[in-house]
Design a protein around this motif. Structure first.
Motif, PDB file in Angstrom:
ATOM      1  N   PHE A  46       3.288  46.195   0.187  1.00 18.02           N
ATOM      2  CA  PHE A  46       4.364  45.491   0.894  1.00 18.02           C
ATOM      3  C   PHE A  46       3.824  44.581   2.010  1.00 18.02           C
ATOM      4  N   ALA A  47       2.511  44.387   2.024  1.00 20.76           N
ATOM      5  CA  ALA A  47       1.899  43.627   3.123  1.00 20.76           C
ATOM      6  C   ALA A  47       2.453  42.212   3.221  1.00 20.76           C
ATOM      7  N   ASN A  48       2.678  41.568   2.093  1.00 17.28           N
ATOM      8  CA  ASN A  48       3.184  40.190   2.126  1.00 17.28           C
ATOM      9  C   ASN A  48       4.597  40.139   2.693  1.00 17.28           C
ATOM     10  N   ILE A  49       5.415  41.122   2.358  1.00 18.33           N
ATOM     11  CA  ILE A  49       6.778  41.166   2.880  1.00 18.33           C
ATOM     12  C   ILE A  49       6.764  41.432   4.379  1.00 18.33           C
ATOM     13  N   LEU A  50       5.884  42.326   4.823  1.00 16.29           N
ATOM     14  CA  LEU A  50       5.729  42.575   6.254  1.00 16.29           C
ATOM     15  C   LEU A  50       5.262  41.317   6.984  1.00 16.29           C
ATOM     16  N   SER A  51       4.298  40.612   6.381  1.00 14.98           N
ATOM     17  CA  SER A  51       3.765  39.389   6.988  1.00 14.98           C
ATOM     18  C   SER A  51       4.837  38.318   7.112  1.00 14.98           C
ATOM     19  N   LYS A  52       5.665  38.176   6.065  1.00 15.23           N
ATOM     20  CA  LYS A  52       6.740  37.183   6.102  1.00 15.23           C
ATOM     21  C   LYS A  52       7.756  37.501   7.194  1.00 15.23           C
ATOM     22  N   ASN A  53       8.084  38.774   7.341  1.00 17.86           N
ATOM     23  CA  ASN A  53       9.031  39.145   8.392  1.00 17.86           C
ATOM     24  C   ASN A  53       8.492  38.775   9.772  1.00 17.86           C
ATOM     25  N   SER A  54       7.211  39.051   9.986  1.00 17.84           N
ATOM     26  CA  SER A  54       6.595  38.726  11.278  1.00 17.84           C
ATOM     27  C   SER A  54       6.564  37.220  11.500  1.00 17.84           C
ATOM     28  N   ALA A  55       6.131  36.474  10.482  1.00 19.25           N
ATOM     29  CA  ALA A  55       6.029  35.017  10.611  1.00 19.25           C
ATOM     30  C   ALA A  55       7.392  34.388  10.854  1.00 19.25           C
ATOM     31  N   PHE A  56       8.402  34.865  10.137  1.00 21.05           N
ATOM     32  CA  PHE A  56       9.743  34.301  10.290  1.00 21.05           C
ATOM     33  C   PHE A  56      10.301  34.597  11.675  1.00 21.05           C
ATOM     34  N   LYS A  57      10.050  35.800  12.150  1.00 19.24           N
ATOM     35  CA  LYS A  57      10.494  36.180  13.499  1.00 19.24           C
ATOM     36  C   LYS A  57       9.886  35.250  14.545  1.00 19.24           C
ATOM     37  N   TYR A  58       8.613  34.906  14.371  1.00 17.11           N
ATOM     38  CA  TYR A  58       7.917  34.003  15.297  1.00 17.11           C
ATOM     39  C   TYR A  58       8.497  32.591  15.210  1.00 17.11           C
ATOM     40  N   ASP A 105       0.392  41.166  17.494  1.00 14.22           N
ATOM     41  CA  ASP A 105      -0.054  42.551  17.294  1.00 14.22           C
ATOM     42  C   ASP A 105       0.277  43.030  15.889  1.00 14.22           C
ATOM     43  N   GLU A 106       1.447  42.632  15.376  1.00 10.46           N
ATOM     44  CA  GLU A 106       1.817  43.014  14.001  1.00 10.46           C
ATOM     45  C   GLU A 106       0.850  42.415  12.986  1.00 10.46           C
ATOM     46  N   LEU A 107       0.472  41.157  13.188  1.00 10.92           N
ATOM     47  CA  LEU A 107      -0.450  40.497  12.264  1.00 10.92           C
ATOM     48  C   LEU A 107      -1.849  41.109  12.328  1.00 10.92           C
ATOM     49  N   LEU A 108      -2.267  41.521  13.515  1.00 13.47           N
ATOM     50  CA  LEU A 108      -3.575  42.185  13.641  1.00 13.47           C
ATOM     51  C   LEU A 108      -3.608  43.479  12.827  1.00 13.47           C
ATOM     52  N   GLU A 109      -2.506  44.208  12.840  1.00 16.67           N
ATOM     53  CA  GLU A 109      -2.426  45.443  12.045  1.00 16.67           C
ATOM     54  C   GLU A 109      -2.456  45.116  10.549  1.00 16.67           C
ATOM     55  N   LEU A 110      -1.764  44.081  10.157  1.00 15.39           N
ATOM     56  CA  LEU A 110      -1.747  43.678   8.747  1.00 15.39           C
ATOM     57  C   LEU A 110      -3.124  43.186   8.297  1.00 15.39           C
ATOM     58  N   GLU A 111      -3.840  42.526   9.207  1.00 15.87           N
ATOM     59  CA  GLU A 111      -5.184  42.045   8.873  1.00 15.87           C
ATOM     60  C   GLU A 111      -6.112  43.217   8.525  1.00 15.87           C
ATOM     61  N   LYS A 112      -5.938  44.337   9.204  1.00 12.56           N
ATOM     62  CA  LYS A 112      -6.740  45.527   8.891  1.00 12.56           C
ATOM     63  C   LYS A 112      -6.409  46.044   7.483  1.00 12.56           C
ATOM     64  N   MET A 113      -5.145  45.869   7.089  1.00 13.69           N
ATOM     65  CA  MET A 113      -4.686  46.352   5.793  1.00 13.69           C
ATOM     66  C   MET A 113      -5.225  45.483   4.653  1.00 13.69           C
ATOM     67  N   ILE A 114      -5.121  44.154   4.821  1.00 13.39           N
ATOM     68  CA  ILE A 114      -5.647  43.210   3.816  1.00 13.39           C
ATOM     69  C   ILE A 114      -6.452  42.132   4.553  1.00 13.39           C
ATOM     70  N   PRO A 115      -7.717  42.414   4.828  1.00 16.46           N
ATOM     71  CA  PRO A 115      -8.524  41.571   5.724  1.00 16.46           C
ATOM     72  C   PRO A 115      -8.859  40.178   5.198  1.00 16.46           C
ATOM     73  N   LYS A 116      -8.660  39.916   3.919  1.00 17.57           N
ATOM     74  CA  LYS A 116      -9.042  38.616   3.372  1.00 17.57           C
ATOM     75  C   LYS A 116      -7.841  37.784   2.940  1.00 17.57           C
TER      76      LYS A 116
END
Length: 628
Positions: free
Chosen positions: A403-415, A427-438
């Motif tokens: 679900f990383a892409n869906i989480l990322s979209k929610n964060s980006a849209f909120k911004y 901070d949310e994106l930093l956590e997601l980067e650990k999940m899928i670093p590339k």
């Protein structure tokens, strides 16, 4: 609102031929040896940083000399005979009923000069980095007139410099738009608005087309509109809005030309509306195509027409000459069509609560595709204000790789909705980067948010490390033009921070980097405005002019960009005397006559300065367009 830019026009050293009947007090007008007497005054101006601004401020009948640098003030008014005298100029001097404007040494009423001792004794702090001193009162008989105030700088009682103050309208501006990755790169394109009317519009996609028309015809060729049809057939978007600028060639009767333009625009709207049931919001503007006309004749045997006014041109080209010029005119009959698109939404009739329920079910069933579509539908409801941004908090998404892409979209849209959420999103994106670093999108979004947070001092950023973060994006497939745009933003922020430190030398280096590199990526209208604002704000008006000079001579120029360019250039006599400049002015007058005429109001009445009308060429254009 109007923001006093405290910018100043080119100065005029006076000649010695004029003799005036009004009182000039003890001012010594330039004559033999005046340069010697003005040495210290001229030296003070030569040492003035570009960032130092001054002006005359009026409160009721009281006039004050205001400056933003006390050290320079003390340097300028060092000797007993150093001072200022204010000249009060009336707009009635430039009335169009007068055949000419008298070319006199003094344009208005001269107030008694105020010298160094009095200026320093009266100096008070008006606001942060603003210092003022009383320099005179407006005579009672002038209080109801439209007035402006010129400044005479005196050295040893000699007139050394003469300044006309002008006011530059300012707009809200930002970093160059970097967008954020949702399903793909999506821009939160900001409308060009003045400070009094800020607004965001998040757009998915726009298409722009040019459709030609034949003489006296309102119907278009099917072949010419085929690219529009083809583009719409190949997309999963609906047309949300249509902006049509319809143009006729300049020959013929103006009323008939306007009628044709409206018919042409309406025929296009009808054709596009047939593609879908939802009603399309439509904005139509019409005008005669004077811009392309002047652009196209300036290198031909017809270039002498540039010297005539519009009425004279229409009279000259009537009949045989009009037929002879048809190869030129045929290219001027056209419509420029811009379509704003929105994604088709299969959940369009679903309620917000229903969408949230379906989204939750899709997550529970681990149906990522369905969850993604429902997420996009929820985003659309927020963009159209059918749902509150708080809905994003009700979307429960497990912190799992799938679900990383869906989480990322929610964060980006909120911004994108509110950059004040930047620190939380970072901070949310930093956590997601650990999940899928590339992940390309997460890497890009992280840097975009980091740049904005650095600009507003929300986080501590090592510049060298940020530079590396931007350049390494190419390893994840981020396009080079996006990286170039981010690097330009890095240097825009550097310039702002160096300016705050008064490190003007390195600030200029950062500005020059931006100037050297903005050609490496495509600019939106808002980007053009932001970049021009950036250059002018950091005292590089010439760079702002160069950025816009070709764009403002195009018929489909954004109105605010065009008027911003006029604000920058109307005081430059070298530019205004160029025949190409007439194209710019007629473009502005055709696009928004009221706004064009307002430029020649006094500073206090929202103009640049009515003393622009001292220029015979500008006064002729103003009286032709605005004297009704």
């Amino acid at each position: 609102m109007k923001v006093k830019s405290l910018l100043l026009s080119s100065f005029l050293l006076f000649s010695i031929n004029f003799i005036t009947s009004q009182n000039t007090y003890d001012i010594i007008f330039p004559g033999k040896g005046s340069n010697q007497q003005c040495q210290e005054c001229l030296k003070a101006f030569s040492q003035k940083p570009k960032e130092v601004k001054f002006s005359i401020i009026r409160e009721n009948a009281n006039l004050y000399f205001e400056v933003n640098d006390k050290n320079w003030f003390n340097l300028l008014f060092k000797n007993a005979g150093d001072g200022v005298a204010v000249e009060i100029v009336l707009k009635s001097r430039y009335a169009c009923e007068l055949e000419t404007v008298a070319k006199t040494q003094l344009r208005g009423f001269l107030l008694k000069p105020v010298y160094s001792k009095e200026l320093k004794q009266g100096l008070i702090t008006n606001a942060e980095n603003r210092f003022r001193s009383f320099v005179g009162k407006v005579p009672e008989g002038f209080l109801n007139e439209e007035l402006e105030y010129n400044i005479m700088f005196l050295g040893n009682k000699n007139l050394c410099r003469y300044y006309v103050i002008y006011d530059l309208e300012t707009y809200s501006w930002d970093l160059l738009d970097m967008g954020m990755y949702l399903d793909d790169l999506t821009y939160d394109t900001k409308q060009i608005k003045s400070f009094s009317n800020e607004n965001y519009i998040i757009r998915n996609k726009t298409l722009k087309f040019q459709i030609p028309f034949k003489k006296n015809k309102s119907k278009y060729s099917q072949a010419d509109i085929k690219p529009v049809y083809d583009s719409l057939r190949l997309t999963d978007y609906n047309i949300k809005a249509i902006n049509i600028k319809a143009y006729s060639s300049i020959e013929g009767i103006a009323s008939r030309n306007i009628e044709l333009q409206e018919l042409r625009a309406n025929s296009i709207v009808s054709a596009l509306q047939s593609f879908q049931k939802p009603t399309i919001k439509t904005v139509v503007s019409t005008s005669e195509n004077w811009v392309d006309f002047f652009n196209d004749i300036k290198s031909t045997k017809y270039r002498t027409l540039l010297l005539l006014n519009k009425i004279e041109i229409k009279e000259r080209i009537a009949g045989e000459l009009s037929r002879e010029m048809e190869p030129i005119f045929k290219n001027h009959r056209k419509a420029i069509v811009e379509l704003e698109l929105e994604k088709k939404d299969k959940y369009k009739i679903e309620s917000v609560s229903g969408l949230l329920e379906k989204f939750s079910n899709a997550i529970n069933l681990e149906s990522v595709k369905d969850a993604n579509e429902l997420q996009n539908s929820i985003f659309e409801r927020i963009k159209t204000k059918e749902a509150s941004p708080d809905v994003l908090q009700q979307m429960s998404i497990p912190k799992q790789v799938k679900f990383a892409n869906i989480l990322s979209k929610n964060s980006a849209f909120k911004y994108m909705l509110d950059f004040r959420q930047g620190l939380i999103v970072y901070d949310e994106l930093l956590e997601l980067e650990k999940m899928i670093p590339k992940d390309k999108g997460i890497k890009y979004n992280l840097v975009a948010v980091k740049l904005k947070l650095w600009r507003y001092n929300a986080i501590v950023v090592d510049e060298a490390s940020l530079n590396k973060d931007i350049n390494v994006l190419k390893n994840y497939g981020v396009e080079s033009d996006l990286i170039s745009r981010m690097m330009a933003n890095l240097h825009i922020i550097k310039a702002e921070k160096l300016m705050q430190k008064r490190d003007y030398t390195n600030k200029d280096i950062a500005v020059q980097y931006v100037n050297n590199n903005y050609k490496n990526f495509t600019l939106s209208n808002y980007d053009y405005l932001s970049l021009a604002q950036f250059f002018s704000y950091y005292s590089n008006n010439k760079l702002a002019v160069k950025l816009l000079e070709n764009k403002v001579r195009t018929v489909d120029i954004d109105e605010d960009l065009l008027f911003y360019y006029l604000n920058l250039t109307l005081i430059d006599k070298e530019l205004t005397q160029d025949l190409n400049y007439r194209i710019v002015m007629l473009n502005a007058s055709n696009m928004n006559k009221e706004r064009f005429c307002k430029l020649f109001n006094s500073v206090e009445n929202g103009g640049i300065t009515f003393q622009l009308l001292e220029d015979d060429y500008l006064r002729k254009t103003y009286c032709e367009s605005c004297n009704n």
